[in-house]
Motif scaffolding. Structure first.
Motif, PDB file in Angstrom:
ATOM      1  N   ALA A 103       0.834  -1.205   0.000  1.00  0.00           N
ATOM      2  CA  ALA A 103       0.000   0.000   0.000  1.00  0.00           C
ATOM      3  C   ALA A 103       0.869   1.256   0.000  1.00  0.00           C
ATOM      4  N   GLY A 104       1.952   1.253   0.778  1.00  0.00           N
ATOM      5  CA  GLY A 104       2.859   2.392   0.790  1.00  0.00           C
ATOM      6  C   GLY A 104       3.479   2.633  -0.571  1.00  0.00           C
ATOM      7  N   LYS A 105       3.904   1.573  -1.227  1.00  0.00           N
ATOM      8  CA  LYS A 105       4.514   1.700  -2.554  1.00  0.00           C
ATOM      9  C   LYS A 105       3.509   2.237  -3.574  1.00  0.00           C
ATOM     10  N   MET A 106       2.283   1.752  -3.488  1.00  0.00           N
ATOM     11  CA  MET A 106       1.256   2.230  -4.424  1.00  0.00           C
ATOM     12  C   MET A 106       0.942   3.707  -4.181  1.00  0.00           C
ATOM     13  N   MET A 107       0.892   4.114  -2.913  1.00  0.00           N
ATOM     14  CA  MET A 107       0.650   5.530  -2.604  1.00  0.00           C
ATOM     15  C   MET A 107       1.795   6.402  -3.114  1.00  0.00           C
ATOM     16  N   ILE A 108       3.015   5.913  -2.994  1.00  0.00           N
ATOM     17  CA  ILE A 108       4.173   6.667  -3.490  1.00  0.00           C
ATOM     18  C   ILE A 108       4.077   6.846  -4.997  1.00  0.00           C
ATOM     19  N   ILE A 109       3.699   5.803  -5.708  1.00  0.00           N
ATOM     20  CA  ILE A 109       3.544   5.916  -7.165  1.00  0.00           C
ATOM     21  C   ILE A 109       2.478   6.951  -7.509  1.00  0.00           C
ATOM     22  N   MET A 110       1.367   6.912  -6.794  1.00  0.00           N
ATOM     23  CA  MET A 110       0.280   7.859  -7.073  1.00  0.00           C
ATOM     24  C   MET A 110       0.724   9.298  -6.781  1.00  0.00           C
ATOM     25  N   MET A 111       1.491   9.486  -5.708  1.00  0.00           N
ATOM     26  CA  MET A 111       1.961  10.837  -5.360  1.00  0.00           C
ATOM     27  C   MET A 111       2.992  11.348  -6.370  1.00  0.00           C
ATOM     28  N   ALA A 112       3.755  10.435  -6.973  1.00  0.00           N
ATOM     29  CA  ALA A 112       4.837  10.829  -7.875  1.00  0.00           C
ATOM     30  C   ALA A 112       4.362  11.135  -9.288  1.00  0.00           C
ATOM     31  N   ILE A 113       3.153  10.762  -9.646  1.00  0.00           N
ATOM     32  CA  ILE A 113       2.667  10.955 -11.014  1.00  0.00           C
ATOM     33  C   ILE A 113       2.763  12.412 -11.477  1.00  0.00           C
ATOM     34  N   PRO A 114       2.351  13.402 -10.692  1.00  0.00           N
ATOM     35  CA  PRO A 114       2.481  14.788 -11.173  1.00  0.00           C
ATOM     36  C   PRO A 114       3.941  15.195 -11.433  1.00  0.00           C
ATOM     37  N   ILE A 115       4.859  14.702 -10.643  1.00  0.00           N
ATOM     38  CA  ILE A 115       6.267  15.029 -10.867  1.00  0.00           C
ATOM     39  C   ILE A 115       6.755  14.380 -12.162  1.00  0.00           C
ATOM     40  N   PHE A 116       6.367  13.122 -12.394  1.00  0.00           N
ATOM     41  CA  PHE A 116       6.736  12.467 -13.648  1.00  0.00           C
ATOM     42  C   PHE A 116       6.147  13.201 -14.845  1.00  0.00           C
ATOM     43  N   GLN A 117       4.921  13.681 -14.703  1.00  0.00           N
ATOM     44  CA  GLN A 117       4.270  14.399 -15.794  1.00  0.00           C
ATOM     45  C   GLN A 117       5.051  15.661 -16.145  1.00  0.00           C
TER      46      GLN A 117
END
Length: 131
Positions: A103-117
């Motif tokens: 769950a922590g890893k999935m939340m990190i991916i979701m939080m990082a999406i705007p930075i990747f964009q």
């Protein structure tokens, strides 16, 4: 609180848990949980100071506050999920610990999406004929 005090507190609790665990494993687990929570509370004041310093420095450097907040949230998620997983492992719940980590890893991916964009948009803007 200094690191020596935190380590000392943790070692005393560890010794106490080792002594009590033979007779009362439930109490030993409770001591471990309370010790973990206390150590977490001990680090909150220095952590708050560090976060304020990071915020001040990023403002002086002209870095968008959204990026700093996102990175700090990602770091917080990583530490909290690790902390929760360790508590679950202390209770011999490996399956739950694995789910907390996932769950922590999935939340990190979701939080990082705007930075990747933003990163991808920046790279594309630098490429001739890009977006």
């Amino acid at each position: 609180m200094e690191i020596v005090q935190v380590v000392g507190f943790g070692l005393i609790a560890t010794f106490l848990i080792m002594v009590i665990n033979e007779q009362k494993p439930v109490i030993a687990l409770a001591i471990a949980l309370v010790t973990g929570a206390m150590i977490f509370l001990f680090i909150m004041a220095p952590l708050q100071s560090a976060l304020e310093l990071i915020s001040t420095l990023s403002g002086q450097a002209g870095i968008n506050n959204m990026y700093i907040q996102t990175l700090l949230k990602i770091i917080g998620i990583a530490y909290l999920s690790e902390f929760g997983a360790h508590i679950a492992r202390d209770a011999d719940q490996e399956s739950i610990a694995s789910k907390i980590e996932l769950a922590g890893k999935m939340m990190i991916i979701m939080m990082a999406i705007p930075i990747f964009q933003v990163l991808i948009e920046t790279v594309l803007a630098l490429i001739p004929g890009g977006a």
